[in-house]
Write a protein that holds these residues in place. Structure first.
Motif, short mmCIF file in Angstrom:
data_model
loop_
_atom_site.label_atom_id
_atom_site.label_comp_id
_atom_site.label_asym_id
_atom_site.label_seq_id
_atom_site.Cartn_x
_atom_site.Cartn_y
_atom_site.Cartn_z
N PHE A 243 0.54 -0.52 -8.18
CA PHE A 243 0.13 -1.90 -7.89
C PHE A 243 -0.20 -2.09 -6.42
O PHE A 243 -1.06 -2.91 -6.08
N ALA A 244 0.47 -1.37 -5.54
CA ALA A 244 0.11 -1.42 -4.12
C ALA A 244 -1.32 -0.93 -3.92
O ALA A 244 -2.12 -1.53 -3.17
N ALA A 303 -0.94 -11.72 -10.43
CA ALA A 303 -1.09 -11.86 -8.97
C ALA A 303 -2.42 -11.28 -8.51
O ALA A 303 -3.09 -11.84 -7.63
N LEU A 304 -2.83 -10.15 -9.10
CA LEU A 304 -4.12 -9.56 -8.74
C LEU A 304 -5.28 -10.40 -9.24
O LEU A 304 -6.36 -10.41 -8.65
N THR A 305 -5.07 -11.11 -10.35
CA THR A 305 -6.09 -12.01 -10.85
C THR A 305 -6.29 -13.18 -9.90
O THR A 305 -7.42 -13.61 -9.63
N ALA A 306 -5.18 -13.70 -9.37
CA ALA A 306 -5.27 -14.85 -8.46
C ALA A 306 -5.74 -14.40 -7.08
O ALA A 306 -6.72 -14.93 -6.54
N LEU A 307 -5.07 -13.40 -6.52
CA LEU A 307 -5.40 -12.85 -5.20
C LEU A 307 -5.60 -13.95 -4.15
O LEU A 307 -6.61 -14.02 -3.47
N ILE A 315 3.69 -9.91 -4.76
CA ILE A 315 3.73 -8.57 -5.35
C ILE A 315 4.87 -7.75 -4.76
O ILE A 315 5.59 -7.03 -5.48
N ILE A 316 5.07 -7.86 -3.45
CA ILE A 316 6.15 -7.12 -2.79
C ILE A 316 7.50 -7.57 -3.33
O ILE A 316 8.36 -6.75 -3.71
#
Length: 464
Positions: A243-244, A303-307, A315-316
């Protein structure tokens, strides 16, 4: 930079230590090596973005934060490995060496600033995982899991390499900054189509690594067949590094957010659906945790969808909360399943936890807290992890995916609470399980941090 060098050297030293007559030195030495790598990771904190290896590796606060999670997780996992004394065929030096080398790959994935560095990191991590998955050579289930993981992993690597090739063909560079510049000023249509296709294929390869649906089919069988200690390693460190890497990649292609966000959104919803529904029908606690890992990949994909701006911290925090809870859950599973066997094999079913709280209240409490955190219950780190991710989706204006995620979280309460009910409210074989002092310390530490971050979620706010 320093952890990569140290872990590479320490991995070689660990292999040589395997020639010593006493195997007892391997566990403490590996823990010492990981502690030194963890300390060295923060030497460069606050020095600003630094580039190494011909600008192929970027070290910034994001890199150091994810490195810290990975190294802390590795330290805790090795600490509960017990030196592999229970397996007569075990070769501790080889196992510990492979784990140290795999961390080098994970750190390369986290800090890559060049697609070739990403590929090298993925392969270093993956090859080590293939070997460790099949390390229990006398167990057919372990052999089958390793074969499935290898074949499907090689297939995913093909997609990934083809995607990198197309991205290079479109942009003329492997560097992320060049890719970002190309995405910001998309030229003629033919080049843009190649760029879009390359990004999609690269995403497919990476989504396989984090167990996102529909690239998740390997996960339940591999998690179940691999030795539990390596399943723990796989479900935390591989997912965090994956994910990072995805965050860093998508953050540099934000200029074409309108192209890829709907793809990630659909995959996130499918992943949450498959993971949560699949977990409800499992009779094996270990297999349930495999589907649980799939569902948590779906939450992280939100979270990646929103960014949005808070996505990085979300994410962390989520990765840290998930890793702590997962390590605690697998740690208790290893103790209980070893004590309550079926035909000589570890009992990994829910029934093994029946009556656990009567004779082993500490283990039951650790397990309960980890399940509550994974379920996202308040006053645990898992609650705030989900809250931060859902908030980032709300800020982006995609409330519908946040609502769907909340509904899926309610499904998760069912299967997470099954093991709590078994531990506290069902009758069973109340055997007193002996827990080594250091093993006990690690379980208590994971539980303490889970509760601490649940009570004080802003403890790291402003640092990154």
């Amino acid at each position: 930079m320093y952890p990569i060098i140290l872990l590479s050297v320490f991995g070689v030293i660990t292999l040589f230590l395997g020639f010593s007559k006493s195997k007892n030195v391997l566990l403490p030495s590996t823990l010492l090596f990981l502690a030194l790598a963890l300390v060295s990771n923060f030497v460069e904190w606050g020095q600003g973005p630094l580039l190494y290896f011909n600008d192929m590796l970027r070290v910034d606060k994001l890199t150091l934060a994810f490195n810290g999670i990975v190294l802390l997780s590795a330290f805790m996992i090795v600490a509960i490995s017990g030196g592999f004394q229970d397996n007569a065929d075990a070769e501790p030096a080889e196992y510990y060496g492979l784990m140290l080398f795999s961390l080098v790959g994970a750190i390369m994935m986290i800090g890559f600033d060049h697609l070739i560095m990403l590929f090298i990191g993925v392969e270093i991590l993956s090859v080590a995982m293939y070997v460790l998955t099949g390390s229990n050579k006398r167990n057919l289930r372990s052999n089958e899991a390793a074969l499935k993981y290898l074949l499907m992993g090689a297939f995913a690597t093909g997609f990934m390499l083809f995607g990198i090739t197309l991205l290079y063909g479109a942009t003329g560079s492997f560097k992320l900054m060049a890719i970002q510049g190309f995405a910001s000023n998309m030229p003629i249509a033919s080049q843009s189509y190649i760029f879009y296709a390359g990004l999609l294929l690269l995403l497919i390869g990476m989504l396989f690594k984090v167990s996102a649906a529909p690239f998740h089919f390997w996960t339940p069988d591999v998690y179940e067949g691999a030795p539990t200690i390596f399943t723990t390693f796989m479900s935390t460190i591989v997912k965090t590094a994956g994910f990072a890497a995805l965050f860093r990649l998508l953050n540099h292609t934000f200029a074409i957010y309108g192209f890829w966000w709907i793809v990630i959104a659909v995959i996130a919803m499918l992943t949450m659906l498959v993971g949560n529904i699949g977990a409800t029908s499992q009779g094996s606690f270990k297999r349930m945790l495999a589907y649980s890992g799939i569902s948590h990949a779906g939450y992280l994909l939100i979270a990646l969808t929103a960014l949005t701006k808070p996505t990085q911290n979300a994410i962390i925090f989520y990765s840290l909360a998930y890793s702590l809870s997962t390590i605690a859950a697998f740690g208790v599973l290893m103790l209980v399943s070893k004590e309550k066997t079926i035909e000589g094999q570890p009992n990994e079913r829910y029934e093994a936890f029946n009556g656990l709280a009567k004779q082993n209240p500490l283990l039951a409490f650790v397990l309960a807290v980890s399940m509550l955190s994974l379920a996202g219950i308040p006053l645990t780190a898992g609650f705030w992890g989900k809250f931060f991710i859902f908030t980032s989706a709300a800020e982006r204006g995609i409330m519908w995916i946040a609502v769907f995620a909340v509904l899926m979280s309610t499904v998760g309460i069912y299967y997470y609470f099954r093991v709590i009910i078994s531990s506290y409210f069902k009758e069973g074989d109340t055997v007193k399980i002996r827990v080594a002092p250091f093993y006990q310390i690690i379980l208590v530490l994971a539980t303490f941090l889970t509760i601490l971050f649940g009570l004080a979620p802003g403890i790291f706010e402003g640092l990154i």
